[in-house]
Design a protein around this motif. Structure first.
Motif, PDB file in Angstrom:
ATOM      1  N   UNK A 283      65.135  10.385 -30.988  1.00 52.13           N
ATOM      2  CA  UNK A 283      63.788  10.445 -30.977  1.00 52.13           C
ATOM      3  C   UNK A 283      63.134  12.587 -31.300  1.00 52.13           C
ATOM      4  N   UNK A 284      64.504  13.141 -30.337  1.00 53.78           N
ATOM      5  CA  UNK A 284      64.391  14.407 -30.460  1.00 53.78           C
ATOM      6  C   UNK A 284      64.618  15.239 -31.527  1.00 53.78           C
ATOM      7  N   UNK A 285      64.778  14.600 -32.583  1.00 49.13           N
ATOM      8  CA  UNK A 285      64.920  15.296 -34.210  1.00 49.13           C
ATOM      9  C   UNK A 285      63.475  16.014 -34.720  1.00 49.13           C
ATOM     10  N   UNK A 286      62.327  15.413 -33.561  1.00 46.50           N
ATOM     11  CA  UNK A 286      61.308  16.314 -34.154  1.00 46.50           C
ATOM     12  C   UNK A 286      60.419  15.742 -32.386  1.00 46.50           C
ATOM     13  N   UNK A 287      60.129  17.718 -32.062  1.00 48.07           N
ATOM     14  CA  UNK A 287      59.048  17.501 -31.092  1.00 48.07           C
ATOM     15  C   UNK A 287      57.638  17.969 -30.775  1.00 48.07           C
ATOM     16  N   UNK A 288      56.586  17.271 -30.603  1.00 48.48           N
ATOM     17  CA  UNK A 288      55.276  17.613 -30.220  1.00 48.48           C
ATOM     18  C   UNK A 288      54.414  17.645 -29.575  1.00 48.48           C
ATOM     19  N   UNK A 289      54.087  18.746 -29.297  1.00 42.75           N
ATOM     20  CA  UNK A 289      53.402  18.892 -28.053  1.00 42.75           C
ATOM     21  C   UNK A 289      51.944  19.586 -27.741  1.00 42.75           C
ATOM     22  N   UNK A 293      46.450  17.151 -26.023  1.00 42.34           N
ATOM     23  CA  UNK A 293      46.103  16.336 -26.664  1.00 42.34           C
ATOM     24  C   UNK A 293      47.498  14.898 -26.447  1.00 42.34           C
ATOM     25  N   UNK A 294      47.414  14.489 -25.245  1.00 40.79           N
ATOM     26  CA  UNK A 294      48.706  13.318 -24.705  1.00 40.79           C
ATOM     27  C   UNK A 294      48.458  12.158 -25.658  1.00 40.79           C
ATOM     28  N   UNK A 295      47.614  11.599 -25.814  1.00 37.77           N
ATOM     29  CA  UNK A 295      47.405  10.426 -26.930  1.00 37.77           C
ATOM     30  C   UNK A 295      47.950  11.219 -28.257  1.00 37.77           C
ATOM     31  N   UNK A 296      47.070  11.828 -28.984  1.00 38.16           N
ATOM     32  CA  UNK A 296      47.479  12.542 -30.064  1.00 38.16           C
ATOM     33  C   UNK A 296      49.322  12.793 -30.333  1.00 38.16           C
ATOM     34  N   UNK A 680      39.774  22.448 -34.314  1.00 38.78           N
ATOM     35  CA  UNK A 680      40.252  23.690 -33.361  1.00 38.78           C
ATOM     36  C   UNK A 680      40.514  23.556 -32.066  1.00 38.78           C
ATOM     37  N   UNK A 681      39.964  21.874 -31.496  1.00 43.52           N
ATOM     38  CA  UNK A 681      40.476  20.613 -30.691  1.00 43.52           C
ATOM     39  C   UNK A 681      42.443  20.980 -30.790  1.00 43.52           C
ATOM     40  N   UNK A 682      42.890  21.352 -31.661  1.00 44.62           N
ATOM     41  CA  UNK A 682      44.406  21.747 -31.265  1.00 44.62           C
ATOM     42  C   UNK A 682      44.828  23.593 -31.152  1.00 44.62           C
ATOM     43  N   UNK A 687      55.534  22.492 -32.547  1.00 46.05           N
ATOM     44  CA  UNK A 687      56.267  21.252 -33.383  1.00 46.05           C
ATOM     45  C   UNK A 687      57.363  21.511 -33.384  1.00 46.05           C
ATOM     46  N   UNK A 688      58.756  21.034 -33.324  1.00 46.52           N
ATOM     47  CA  UNK A 688      59.400  21.196 -33.806  1.00 46.52           C
ATOM     48  C   UNK A 688      60.732  20.511 -34.389  1.00 46.52           C
ATOM     49  N   UNK A 689      61.364  20.218 -35.963  1.00 48.29           N
ATOM     50  CA  UNK A 689      62.022  20.250 -36.258  1.00 48.29           C
ATOM     51  C   UNK A 689      61.663  19.171 -37.862  1.00 48.29           C
TER      52      UNK A 689
END
Length: 742
Positions: A283-289, A293-296, A680-682, A687-689
């Motif tokens: 899971x931790x190899x790639x992180x996205x925040x 946009x919690x659902x995305x 534009x909403x993002x 993002x990492x990884x």
């Protein structure tokens, strides 16, 4: 990161998926009874056949070629019946059964009910108050120990339970004993096979409790318990030596007990901790925040979670249509729970490289080499009269490669080509020359042998063309009648073009120079080019007969846009024609044949065209119309793919994950594009990884005022990057290199 269901959702049987690459289960919470629907990662029914191809099929194929070239589609359709593969014992994946955990107490109404899937740790949990006490339940599937664990805990020693096993499978045998359950199932069914062949499964449930168990004919009853833990495992005779049933059961039982005995001695906490570490590492190899946009963010990780829960290095098989799960719908309709090679299997694995899960594709590559290619050699010889190998539109656990058994899906010999492009993607991302030389190149070259001989010259244009074949799974209309088979389908041409291009590049990497390399280069230059129709769209066929369904869910003629890079925004004419296809498919939008994977294709096309608003619009549509409360993206019944209910498909989730990654980073054509399709909403995120082609990892942090990028590389190299209108070449040193682009 959790997906949570409230009390009302749980009452209607919403399921969460747990899996580990070997075994899977659907976990349903309830007030009175919990249910675990078990599935095993094999195709239970059906079996390997030595005569999947019809005798005389190759003669029928070349007769069809002549008939379609003459425009006699009715005659070609009639001849096609002599070409089809034999359905015989094709088979389908079947669910094993259900383990029921029933409270035998008088129960009051529950309060504070909540159930969730913890994606990071791969654990399903529920908790609620009942009879004045807190009840907690957890379930997970441990890859390190190859066991499904279910645990129920309450505050007091007053749980009275009945634990039982139920199955709809033939040959069911269940034995209850004080320590658990032993069960046997046979996978026989008659919709996709003759009901006489299929695998045999032995399963075991080990019960650990502080209560007082008693075995009866209908289950194991437990009194006055505060804790009950179930350890569940199963094994099949898939690809094992065929023995008499009694001997087969005994052999499977002994094998299962040998591998399970040590696990049975472990505490739940020990198994859970090993499972948590295993899942967290992936899971931790790639992180996205992405801000706001919690659902995305959650759905991006959901696709990754479902992939690595379905497919690991030591999995017996790649992920099928539903990953490793089975909702008992796809296996009971005509299109089966199997490996479809006209989109579904490919889309399953698209996140594997870009989201840093390369080991998930190992069973896919193994299945290609050991099952699909050997069967494909027979199909090449017997159905086409050619050397090399070929894979058609559908396949199964035993590598079925023969043509489909109906004109809507046959012939379609480029299914195998599309599948092996994932091997090339693995090399591009990993830069593993040993993998390319030993595993990928022999498969690629043998496919080239087939398709070099398969091509023929179109007498009118002088270009090389191919066929007859179909454009999945669409039809066209001639004089009021519907047909599918024609020469020069755009899908087939673009697949052959991609195969020849990959072969050329692979030869250069491996420093191979031979006659075949020159031959494929010459033939690639003579392939039918993309054609734009009178209404400004990329043509689907090499004729202008109208499609029977103008808003059909398949858009196979646009695959040159994604996953390949034959069409890019830099080629404005083709890009505009591709966009015209999408617009026409969605006009009017309510008539679009909407499914999870089909909507994923539209969003991926728009991501490659760098249309952020349109790509996000497709994401919003998917999350509004196709997302179940449990995080599954569905394939609803449609006019072209009927079903008695919604069908869960893994590819809807993995397609969405791939699109989100593609909107944040693209790396085709030797250029790493940073935030190429950012809505534009993002406006703010990190993002990492992510993994770019060329062996480079990419971390990106951005807001409205800056964009910071960190590149990771094992060696020094120069790369070309693009951010907006800025394109430049930079030097990466071994290790990490950070740059600010704004």
């Amino acid at each position: 990161m959790n997906i949570t269901l409230n009390k009302e959702a749980s009452r209607f049987g919403e399921a969460f998926a747990i899996g580990n690459g070997h075994m899977g289960a659907m976990v349903y919470g309830g007030m009175k009874t919990d249910r675990l629907d078990l599935s095993e990662n094999t195709f239970f029914s059906g079996n390997k056949s030595e005569d999947d191809n019809q005798a005389g099929a190759s003669e029928a194929f070349y007769k069809m070629r002549e008939q379609t070239a003459a425009g006699d589609y009715a005659a070609a359709l009639e001849t096609s019946h002599k070409f089809y593969g034999k359905r015989g014992n094709y088979g389908t994946n079947l669910p094993v059964g259900q383990i029921l955990i029933t409270r035998m107490d008088e129960l009051s109404e529950t309060s504070g009910y909540e159930r969730s899937l913890d994606l990071e740790n791969g654990i399903v949990s529920s908790r609620y108050m009942q009879n004045g006490e807190q009840v907690t339940r957890q379930a997970f599937a441990s890859h390190p120990h190859n066991v499904i664990v279910y645990e129920a805990v309450c505050d007091k020693n007053d749980m009275n339970l009945c634990i039982s096993f139920q199955s709809l499978r033939d040959g069911e045998y269940v034995k209850y004993h004080i320590g658990g359950i032993f069960f046997v199932c046979e996978a026989h069914e008659t919709m996709h096979s003759d009901g006489t062949t299929g695998t045999l499964l032995c399963g075991k449930v080990s019960i650990h409790t502080d209560g007082f168990p008693e075995a009866k004919e209908d289950g194991v009853y437990i009194k006055r318990a505060s804790r009950v833990s179930l350890y569940i495992t199963a094994i099949t005779d898939f690809k094992e030596e065929v023995l008499e049933k009694e001997k087969q059961i005994l052999q499977l039982q002994m094998k299962m007990n040998r591998t399970f005995v040590k696990v049975d001695e472990l505490a739940v906490e020990e198994i859970r901790e090993a499972h948590r570490q295993d899942m967290q590492a992936l899971y931790s190899r790639v992180t996205l925040d992405i801000g706001d946009q919690p659902l995305v963010n959650r759905m991006f990780q959901m696709g990754r979670y479902l992939l690595y829960s379905s497919s690991r290095e030591d999995s017996l098989l790649p992920a099928h249509l539903q990953g490793i799960w089975n909702d008992n719908v796809a296996c009971r309709i005509g299109w089966t729970c199997d490996m479809h090679l006209d989109i579904n299997t490919q889309m399953n694995y698209w996140p594997s490289e870009v989201t840093n899960l390369p080991e998930t594709a190992v069973p896919l590559f193994r299945w290609i080499r050991e099952d699909l290619v050997p069967a494909g050699r027979k199909t090449a010889a017997e159905s086409y009269g050619l050397k090399g190998w070929v894979g058609e539109l559908v396949s199964n656990s035993w590598g079925y490669a023969a043509p489909y058994w109906a004109s809507t899906l046959s012939p379609c010999p480029t299914g195998g080509v599309w599948t092996i492009t994932q091997m090339w993607e693995h090399f591009l991302t990993s830069q593993d020359k040993k993998f390319l030389k030993e595993e990928a190149f022999p498969v690629i070259e043998e496919a080239v042998v087939f398709f070099s001989a398969y091509l023929f010259e179109d007498k009118e244009s002088g270009y090389l063309t191919c066929g007859p074949s179909i454009s999945p799974e669409n039809s066209f209309v001639v004089d009021g009648k519907i047909y599918q088979i024609s020469n020069g389908c755009t899908l087939e041409i673009l697949m052959i073009r991609e195969l020849f291009d990959i072969y050329q590049k692979a030869c250069r990497v491996l420093r191979r120079k031979n006659k075949r390399m020159k031959e494929t280069a010459d033939k690639a230059a003579r392939l039918l080019p993309y054609r734009i129709t009178g209404n400004g769209q990329i043509a689907e066929w090499n004729h202008d007969y109208p499609a029977a369904d103008l808003q059909h869910r398949h858009t196979s003629h646009l695959l040159g846009l994604f996953p390949f890079a034959q069409i890019t925004p830099e080629n404005e004419e083709l890009a505009k024609a591709a966009e015209a296809v999408i617009t026409a498919k969605l006009t009017p939008e309510e008539n679009w044949e909407d499914t999870g994977w089909a909507r994923s294709m539209l969003m991926l096309y728009e991501a490659r065209l760098r249309h952020p608003g349109k790509a996000l619009g497709h994401i919003d549509s998917m999350l509004t119309n196709l997302l179940e409360p449990n995080g599954f993206i569905i394939h609803p019944p449609t006019r072209g793919a009927g079903s008695f209910d919604n069908v869960y498909e893994l590819d809807g989730n993995t397609g969405l994950t791939s699109c989100i990654a593609e909107m944040l980073m693209q790396s085709h054509d030797g250029i790493i594009r940073i935030l190429p399709c950012l809505p534009k909403q993002w406006s703010k995120g990190e993002v990492k990884g992510l993994c770019a082609r060329g062996g480079v990892t990419v971390d990106i942090s951005w807001d409205e005022n800056f964009c910071q990028v960190n590149f990771g590389s094992e060696r020094s190299r120069r790369i070309t990057i693009q951010y907006g209108e800025i394109r430049k070449t930079i030097l990466l040193k071994a290790g990490n290199t950070s740059i600010c682009l704004k």
